[in-house]
Design a protein around this motif. Sequence first.
Motif, short mmCIF file in Angstrom:
data_model
loop_
_atom_site.label_atom_id
_atom_site.label_comp_id
_atom_site.label_asym_id
_atom_site.label_seq_id
_atom_site.Cartn_x
_atom_site.Cartn_y
_atom_site.Cartn_z
N LYS A 3 2.91 47.17 -34.22
CA LYS A 3 2.34 48.45 -34.58
C LYS A 3 2.59 49.45 -33.45
O LYS A 3 2.87 49.06 -32.32
N HIS A 27 3.61 44.97 -29.45
CA HIS A 27 3.37 46.28 -30.04
C HIS A 27 4.15 47.36 -29.29
O HIS A 27 4.51 47.19 -28.13
N ASP A 231 -5.60 44.44 -35.50
CA ASP A 231 -4.74 43.63 -36.38
C ASP A 231 -5.43 43.25 -37.68
O ASP A 231 -4.79 42.66 -38.56
#
Length: 277
Positions: A3, A27, A231
């Motif tokens: 992400k 990430h 998450d």
Amino acid sequence: MSKVILVTGAGRGLGTDIARQALAVGHQVVATGRRPEEVETTLGGPQDNLLVTRLDVTSLEDAQAAIDRFGRIDVLINNAGNFYAGYFEEITPAQMRRQMETNLFGPMNVTRAVLPVMRARRAGHVITISSTAGLVGMEFCAAYAASKFGVEGWMESLRYDVEPYNICTTVVEPGFFRTELLVDGSTTWPELSIDDYAARTAPTIEGWKRMNGRQGGDPAKLARALLTLADQDKPPQRFVAGADAIEAVQAKAQELLAQAEASRGLGGDLAYDDTHA
């Protein structure tokens, strides 16, 4: 799944731990701070998944520029904050306003810049670091608690605004963690001195200073917990972090229930009586 995570106040303390651990698990991290060169140095220099930019959270223009530069943001972690300590009368109006600018309007500025991006994608998660002092008032914390109580009300209400667009919100109430909140760069002591408070002010300041570096909570563990929340498909609306915080919030909840019940006799029958119209 990787992400894009934007972290404010990433140059030290909890923000640094969040950024480091987010990078470690793959990430992409947008790490922000007022002095980006220090942020990059603290995080170990240039990295493939690391983007560092200047962001003073008190500046809406800074926030918008950061978002314009990087576009997609999956998770915003509003972490930047400071602590204006002192008894209310010894805190100047200017100090009170500066506390609000950083701790309340700061995360509002960044969130205001991020939400259009999240709405366009119909996805996102806004995590804002509050404090136990956002739910429980404390001595010598009038300005800080006021700013964090404001964060609580804003975040609790924001949830209803953005939920239809698949944007989640989580407000976090940490207890005492061994961050850098109590170092000189993050804590500001009262500018005024009033005789009635003098006997309490000096020892209270010394007590806060002695606490620095001795807090019971581990910020690295808190950072891992926050990334776990980031998450989750359905993250909690509120996350109380630390055994001390959980105990304090439970006690406050019981206190509120008792106060509501005690108000029932006088406050429970105040409806407008149409027969007297």
